[in-house]
Design a protein around this motif. Structure first.
Motif, mmCIF file in Angstrom:
data_model
loop_
_atom_site.group_PDB
_atom_site.id
_atom_site.type_symbol
_atom_site.label_atom_id
_atom_site.label_comp_id
_atom_site.label_asym_id
_atom_site.label_seq_id
_atom_site.Cartn_x
_atom_site.Cartn_y
_atom_site.Cartn_z
ATOM 1 N N ASP A 23 -21.406 52.238 15.153
ATOM 2 C CA ASP A 23 -20.145 51.732 14.620
ATOM 3 C C ASP A 23 -18.973 51.851 15.599
ATOM 4 O O ASP A 23 -17.841 51.532 15.252
ATOM 5 C CB ASP A 23 -19.808 52.419 13.298
ATOM 6 N N ASP B 91 -17.516 54.503 16.913
ATOM 7 C CA ASP B 91 -16.564 55.596 16.733
ATOM 8 C C ASP B 91 -16.747 56.724 17.739
ATOM 9 O O ASP B 91 -16.048 57.729 17.681
ATOM 10 C CB ASP B 91 -16.649 56.152 15.310
ATOM 11 N N GLU C 279 -25.146 57.812 15.562
ATOM 12 C CA GLU C 279 -25.830 57.801 14.276
ATOM 13 C C GLU C 279 -27.335 57.864 14.568
ATOM 14 O O GLU C 279 -27.765 57.525 15.664
ATOM 15 C CB GLU C 279 -25.527 56.522 13.490
ATOM 16 N N THR D 288 -25.522 59.700 9.325
ATOM 17 C CA THR D 288 -24.355 60.108 10.105
ATOM 18 C C THR D 288 -24.012 61.536 9.724
ATOM 19 O O THR D 288 -24.451 62.039 8.685
ATOM 20 C CB THR D 288 -23.156 59.171 9.856
ATOM 21 N N GLN E 248 -26.337 44.917 12.979
ATOM 22 C CA GLN E 248 -25.162 45.376 13.720
ATOM 23 C C GLN E 248 -24.037 45.671 12.740
ATOM 24 O O GLN E 248 -23.938 45.039 11.683
ATOM 25 C CB GLN E 248 -24.701 44.327 14.723
ATOM 26 N N TRP E 249 -23.202 46.631 13.121
ATOM 27 C CA TRP E 249 -22.050 47.025 12.320
ATOM 28 C C TRP E 249 -20.949 45.988 12.510
ATOM 29 O O TRP E 249 -20.490 45.757 13.618
ATOM 30 C CB TRP E 249 -21.578 48.395 12.769
ATOM 31 N N GLN E 250 -20.573 45.316 11.409
ATOM 32 C CA GLN E 250 -19.503 44.315 11.456
ATOM 33 C C GLN E 250 -18.677 44.415 10.180
ATOM 34 O O GLN E 250 -19.230 44.415 9.085
ATOM 35 C CB GLN E 250 -20.086 42.905 11.555
ATOM 36 N N GLY F 46 -17.174 46.782 8.628
ATOM 37 C CA GLY F 46 -17.419 47.894 7.716
ATOM 38 C C GLY F 46 -18.787 47.932 7.063
ATOM 39 O O GLY F 46 -18.995 48.697 6.115
ATOM 40 N N LYS F 47 -19.747 47.127 7.546
ATOM 41 C CA LYS F 47 -21.091 47.177 6.971
ATOM 42 C C LYS F 47 -22.104 46.698 8.010
ATOM 43 O O LYS F 47 -21.752 46.078 9.017
ATOM 44 C CB LYS F 47 -21.188 46.318 5.711
ATOM 45 N N PHE F 48 -23.379 46.987 7.762
ATOM 46 C CA PHE F 48 -24.443 46.520 8.645
ATOM 47 C C PHE F 48 -24.851 45.113 8.224
ATOM 48 O O PHE F 48 -25.138 44.864 7.054
ATOM 49 C CB PHE F 48 -25.661 47.452 8.586
#
Length: 193
Positions: A89, A91, A95, A117, A176-178, A180-182
């Motif tokens: 994500d 950050d 993960e 996480t 992929q994380w986009q 706020g979600k996968f």
């Protein structure tokens, strides 16, 4: 072709004798023995002069031991078959993605794919996303976390009538994380097996 003015018998290097081969072998053995004893010093990396910045120590990826996966295995336990880690994500904290199934005595139980996480200061890792639910009856064959994405090859079934022993559909998937979600991509690439 130019002929030599000296008769061939007078050129010593043109007629090899056993003593020449012995001398060559002895010289070669000496070179090999000498070179094995002489090794270069190990390399030492020099630090470049300039401003030194200290970065925060890299966070450890969440462990899978002791995690309660959302998987109903009845009397048997859940088994982590595969796992990989990476910052999904963005950050700065890694993960862990785990491929988990029930420890069945025989057959091929379906896999679940879960993202774990562990926040700074949190005692235990937690499941934050399910990428593949076991009820989808899919088996993960290849699996990796690369460049912020989860990649997998899945074996599944075209209909509920296909026996569990014989998956008949193979597909690749990427999450992929986009926003706020996968998000799953590479759709529509299912192939009959």
């Amino acid at each position: 072709m130019q002929h030599s003015a000296v008769p061939e018998l007078e050129l010593a290097h043109t007629n090899t004798r056993p003593i020449h081969w012995v001398a060559t072998a002895t010289a070669l053995a000496g070179v090999v023995a000498l070179s094995s004893g002489l090794q270069p010093d190990s390399a030492h990396a020099a630090q470049a002069a300039g401003p030194q910045t200290k970065s925060a120590p890299a966070a450890a990826a969440p462990a899978t031991t002791g995690v309660a996966f959302p998987l109903d295995c009845g009397p048997v336990k859940a088994v982590v078959q595969k796992k990989a880690s990476g910052d999904l994500d963005g950050d700065g904290r890694p993960e862990t993605v785990a491929v988990v199934h029930c420890d069945a005595g025989m057959g091929t139980p379906p896999d679940g794919v879960y993202v774990l996480t562990q926040g700074a200061g949190a005692a235990e890792p937690r499941v934050v996303a399910t990428l593949v639910a076991p009820k989808a009856r899919e088996t993960v064959t290849t699996f990796a976390v690369r460049d912020g994405a989860v990649l997998a090859t899945l074996l599944g079934y075209s209909t509920a009538d296909v026996p569990s022993c014989c998956p008949d559909v193979k597909e690749t998937a990427k999450w992929q994380w986009q926003n706020g979600k996968f998000v799953r991509s590479i759709p529509g690439n299912a192939q009959n097996v």
